[in-house]
Design an enzyme around this catalytic site. Sequence first.
Site, PDB file in Angstrom:
ATOM      1  N   GLU A  80     -18.508  19.119  15.222  1.00 41.15           N
ATOM      2  CA  GLU A  80     -17.166  18.888  15.857  1.00 41.15           C
ATOM      3  C   GLU A  80     -17.062  20.057  17.180  1.00 41.15           C
ATOM      4  O   GLU A  80     -16.149  19.803  18.176  1.00 41.15           O
ATOM      5  CB  GLU A  80     -16.133  18.581  15.063  1.00 41.15           C
ATOM      6  CG  GLU A  80     -16.278  17.230  14.467  1.00 41.15           C
ATOM      7  CD  GLU A  80     -15.796  16.962  13.144  1.00 41.15           C
ATOM      8  OE1 GLU A  80     -14.783  17.777  12.468  1.00 41.15           O
ATOM      9  OE2 GLU A  80     -16.039  16.143  12.230  1.00 41.15           O
ATOM     10  N   SER A 121     -20.688  12.184   4.929  1.00 44.04           N
ATOM     11  CA  SER A 121     -20.153  11.415   4.057  1.00 44.04           C
ATOM     12  C   SER A 121     -20.645  11.598   2.556  1.00 44.04           C
ATOM     13  O   SER A 121     -20.731  10.455   2.002  1.00 44.04           O
ATOM     14  CB  SER A 121     -20.600   9.917   4.877  1.00 44.04           C
ATOM     15  OG  SER A 121     -20.170   9.602   6.148  1.00 44.04           O
ATOM     16  N   HIS A 155     -19.727  23.834  13.463  1.00 38.92           N
ATOM     17  CA  HIS A 155     -19.699  22.577  13.066  1.00 38.92           C
ATOM     18  C   HIS A 155     -19.832  21.679  14.343  1.00 38.92           C
ATOM     19  O   HIS A 155     -19.607  22.039  15.529  1.00 38.92           O
ATOM     20  CB  HIS A 155     -18.211  22.389  12.606  1.00 38.92           C
ATOM     21  CG  HIS A 155     -18.039  21.114  11.974  1.00 38.92           C
ATOM     22  ND1 HIS A 155     -17.760  19.900  12.414  1.00 38.92           N
ATOM     23  CD2 HIS A 155     -18.193  20.939  10.502  1.00 38.92           C
ATOM     24  CE1 HIS A 155     -17.966  18.952  11.537  1.00 38.92           C
ATOM     25  NE2 HIS A 155     -17.940  19.430  10.373  1.00 38.92           N
ATOM     26  N   ASN A 168     -14.525  20.800   3.661  1.00 42.17           N
ATOM     27  CA  ASN A 168     -13.995  21.187   5.029  1.00 42.17           C
ATOM     28  C   ASN A 168     -12.800  20.289   5.337  1.00 42.17           C
ATOM     29  O   ASN A 168     -13.095  19.111   5.621  1.00 42.17           O
ATOM     30  CB  ASN A 168     -15.117  21.187   6.277  1.00 42.17           C
ATOM     31  CG  ASN A 168     -14.459  21.089   7.624  1.00 42.17           C
ATOM     32  OD1 ASN A 168     -13.368  21.402   7.935  1.00 42.17           O
ATOM     33  ND2 ASN A 168     -15.331  20.384   8.345  1.00 42.17           N
ATOM     34  N   GLU A 212     -26.111  19.022   8.554  1.00 44.81           N
ATOM     35  CA  GLU A 212     -25.207  17.804   8.911  1.00 44.81           C
ATOM     36  C   GLU A 212     -25.584  16.981   9.843  1.00 44.81           C
ATOM     37  O   GLU A 212     -25.365  17.296  11.074  1.00 44.81           O
ATOM     38  CB  GLU A 212     -23.691  18.246   9.156  1.00 44.81           C
ATOM     39  CG  GLU A 212     -23.161  19.481   8.043  1.00 44.81           C
ATOM     40  CD  GLU A 212     -21.810  19.313   7.857  1.00 44.81           C
ATOM     41  OE1 GLU A 212     -21.086  18.949   6.953  1.00 44.81           O
ATOM     42  OE2 GLU A 212     -21.021  19.584   8.883  1.00 44.81           O
ATOM     43  N   LYS A 255     -10.820  19.923   8.069  1.00 47.09           N
ATOM     44  CA  LYS A 255     -10.650  19.585   9.462  1.00 47.09           C
ATOM     45  C   LYS A 255      -9.052  20.079   9.700  1.00 47.09           C
ATOM     46  O   LYS A 255      -8.642  20.751   9.294  1.00 47.09           O
ATOM     47  CB  LYS A 255     -11.217  18.171   9.919  1.00 47.09           C
ATOM     48  CG  LYS A 255     -12.512  18.300   9.238  1.00 47.09           C
ATOM     49  CD  LYS A 255     -13.198  16.743   9.610  1.00 47.09           C
ATOM     50  CE  LYS A 255     -14.444  16.531   8.896  1.00 47.09           C
ATOM     51  NZ  LYS A 255     -15.283  15.577   9.705  1.00 47.09           N
ATOM     52  N   GLY A 307     -18.362  11.659   8.921  1.00 45.50           N
ATOM     53  CA  GLY A 307     -17.220  10.816   8.913  1.00 45.50           C
ATOM     54  C   GLY A 307     -17.606   9.431   9.279  1.00 45.50           C
ATOM     55  O   GLY A 307     -16.728   8.491   9.467  1.00 45.50           O
TER      56      GLY A 307
HETATM   57  C1  PEP Z   1     -17.961  17.722   7.712  1.00 46.30           C
HETATM   58  O1  PEP Z   1     -16.551  17.614   8.210  1.00 46.30           O
HETATM   59  O2  PEP Z   1     -18.480  18.783   7.731  1.00 46.30           O
HETATM   60  C2  PEP Z   1     -18.165  16.398   6.944  1.00 46.30           C
HETATM   61  C3  PEP Z   1     -19.663  16.390   6.414  1.00 46.30           C
HETATM   62  O3  PEP Z   1     -17.457  15.430   7.098  1.00 46.30           O
HETATM   63  P1  PEP Z   1     -17.359  13.945   6.160  1.00 46.30           P
HETATM   64  O4  PEP Z   1     -17.731  14.452   4.763  1.00 46.30           O
HETATM   65  O5  PEP Z   1     -16.123  13.427   6.359  1.00 46.30           O
HETATM   66  O6  PEP Z   1     -18.621  13.200   6.701  1.00 46.30           O
END
Ligand code: PEP
Length: 255
Positions: A97, A213, A95, A9, A167, A11, A173
Amino acid sequence: MRRPLIAGNWKMYNNVSETLVFFDNFIKLVENLEGVEVAIFPPFTSLWEAAKKTAGTKIKIGAQNVHWEEKGAFTGEISPNMLKEIPCEYVIIGHSERRQYFAESDETVNKKVRAVLKHGIKPVICVGENLKEREENLTLKVVLPQVRKALADVELLSGEEIVFAYEPIWAIGTGKVATPEDAQEVIKNIRKEIETLYNKNIAENVRILYGGSVKPDNIKALMQERDIDGVLVGGASVDPQSFYKICAYKEQGVE
Ligand code: PEP
């Protein structure tokens, strides 16, 4: 057997020229990888070039969001048939976010899931708890209703037409990754919930990813868990080398 899915992803990273440079490097790296499916989710503006660049390769393309209507006066939105034309095989829905900053709710997630399935696009449905909920032992009380609401009035034929991504918000992040055991426990329960809603066969076919992460040095342990069918990667997917190392986790000795 569920085929592992390694999804990146991006973003709001990688404009069109950066996307082309990424694929110039990445396509060569992954061309000989066996036994995993690799998908990249660029921003809307890069989707078309990403799809053209990866046509005929093993790399699948997906979008990061979608609207549920077919067309109409919805300024700034993109419809499922517009994604199908790209073509997008996947779309991320719900997601954290988008839930946090753009008022995505379980109801809009459900509308989007139903809309994209009509077009044969596979939704990657994101669910997860925040830090306070985790600390108060509410993880399953938060996540399982998210799963149920996302699937309200959704008819599934085999289970292969949808993907879930667990998630935990506190892991996205932040550099804090869930332990493989904790991720497995939640994902196992998501699968049980799908079994309750549909049947065992369908539950065994749905791929459920972990996200939060994920990096080249923690992918191997995650992928050793029975119910973890892949990962959704944010930060580490923007760089071709680091994302390749995650996609190539089997070369670290995981079967
Ligand atoms: C994500 O954006 O779905 C995500 C898991 O981000 P990151 O790997 O940066 O934690």
